[in-house]
Scaffold this motif. Structure first.
Motif, short mmCIF file in Angstrom:
data_model
loop_
_atom_site.label_atom_id
_atom_site.label_comp_id
_atom_site.label_asym_id
_atom_site.label_seq_id
_atom_site.Cartn_x
_atom_site.Cartn_y
_atom_site.Cartn_z
N SER A 23 -1.32 15.16 7.13
CA SER A 23 0.03 15.73 7.23
C SER A 23 0.03 17.09 7.89
N SER A 33 -0.70 20.62 0.21
CA SER A 33 -1.36 19.51 0.92
C SER A 33 -2.81 19.85 1.25
N HIS A 113 -8.01 1.90 0.11
CA HIS A 113 -7.08 1.25 1.04
C HIS A 113 -6.73 -0.13 0.49
N ASN A 208 -2.40 4.61 7.46
CA ASN A 208 -2.72 4.00 6.16
C ASN A 208 -1.42 3.59 5.46
N GLU A 209 -1.56 3.09 4.26
CA GLU A 209 -0.40 2.56 3.55
C GLU A 209 0.54 3.66 3.04
N LYS A 210 -0.01 4.85 2.74
CA LYS A 210 0.78 5.91 2.12
C LYS A 210 1.93 6.34 3.04
N GLY A 211 3.13 6.21 2.55
CA GLY A 211 4.30 6.64 3.30
C GLY A 211 4.70 5.73 4.44
#
Length: 265
Positions: A23, A33, A113, A208-211
């Motif tokens: 981020s 973060s 993941h 990746n899957e986050k967000g």
């Protein structure tokens, strides 16, 4: 602080460059973060020098220590802020990039993941990251290359969305038994595959899957209410055959709508 650490990292034998990811690289970070540093190496890596730089209280995992894709690194605290070193084998990254240009990709098992590690992530990290230290210019060169999303990869990931249709079909086999786990796993992967395809259709890298769902629902081509419908279906798939059957029916409709939007059918 981070720039200084990056320049010290490239003094470690085997390390070729350091890339800021996550981020913070994208300007989407919060004050708390983490700092994600991709440590790109080639060939033999001097782990003793890397451990000396990290300090005696930090465990540094060498190549293979964390798994086949996110294959090593370290978690540090610097002035109270988390800093993650993530090892990246540049030879392998370049091999994956060559595959991406030919429309080939892999989905591998990797801790952390849940939908698998999608190999194009390697190229996406370089495309979306910021080069902090690159004495030989190799990361800078690669970053220029990956700036253009490969058309063969876009096509392959969109075609790969057909897996979602198959997954909804096999999810139905768990309905009569009231098998919530099986149904939820099938639908989670089905929606994850659709998210990957929506990113690809819009020539965006999905790391990746986050967000990812929150971004995918805003992309052109996402059916109306895509994110809301996915969250509702996964939030409470059901505990009985009747409720699971209703969930699978709704999921099938959403998969069909998304496929039609992706392919213009």
């Amino acid at each position: 602080m981070i720039e200084d650490m990056a320049h010290r990292l490239v003094e470690v034998p085997g390390v070729l460059g350091v890339l800021l990811g996550g981020s913070r690289a994208r300007g989407e970070h919060r004050p708390e973060s983490d700092w994600d540093l991709g440590v790109y190496y080639r060939g033999a890596l001097d782990l003793s020098a890397l451990r000396a730089l990290a300090g005696p209280e930090v465990e540094v995992a060498g190549p293979g220590g964390w798994g086949p894709w996110v294959n090593g690194g370290a978690w540090l605290k610097v002035d109270g802020v988390a800093v993650d070193w993530i090892l990246r084998d540049l030879d392998r990254v370049e091999k994956v990039w060559a595959d991406c240009r030919e429309g080939r990709y892999e989905v591998g098992v990797q801790m952390g993941h849940p939908l698998g590690f999608w190999s194009p992530c390697y190229a996406g990290e370089v495309a979306l990251g910021q080069v902090l230290a690159d004495p030989g210019g190799e990361l800078t060169r690669l970053r220029r290359e990956v700036a253009t999303y490969p058309e063969p990869l876009r096509k392959a990931l969109v075609v790969g969305a057909r897996e979602a249709e198959f997954l909804v079909g096999v999810a139905a086999k768990g309905v009569a038994r009231g098998d919530t786990l099986y149904v939820a796993l099938c639908l989670s992967r089905a929606f994850g595959v659709l998210v990957q395809a929506l990113f690809a259709e819009n020539r965006r890298w999905c790391l990746n899957e986050k967000g990812a769902l929150a971004v995918a629902e805003t992309l052109p081509g996402a059916p109306a209410g895509f994110g809301r419908r996915v969250r509702r279906l996964l939030g409470a798939p059901g505990e009985t055959a009747e409720s699971l059957a209703a969930t699978v029916t709704e999921a099938r409709a959403l998969v069909d709508e998304t496929w039609a939007a992706l392919t213009g059918r």
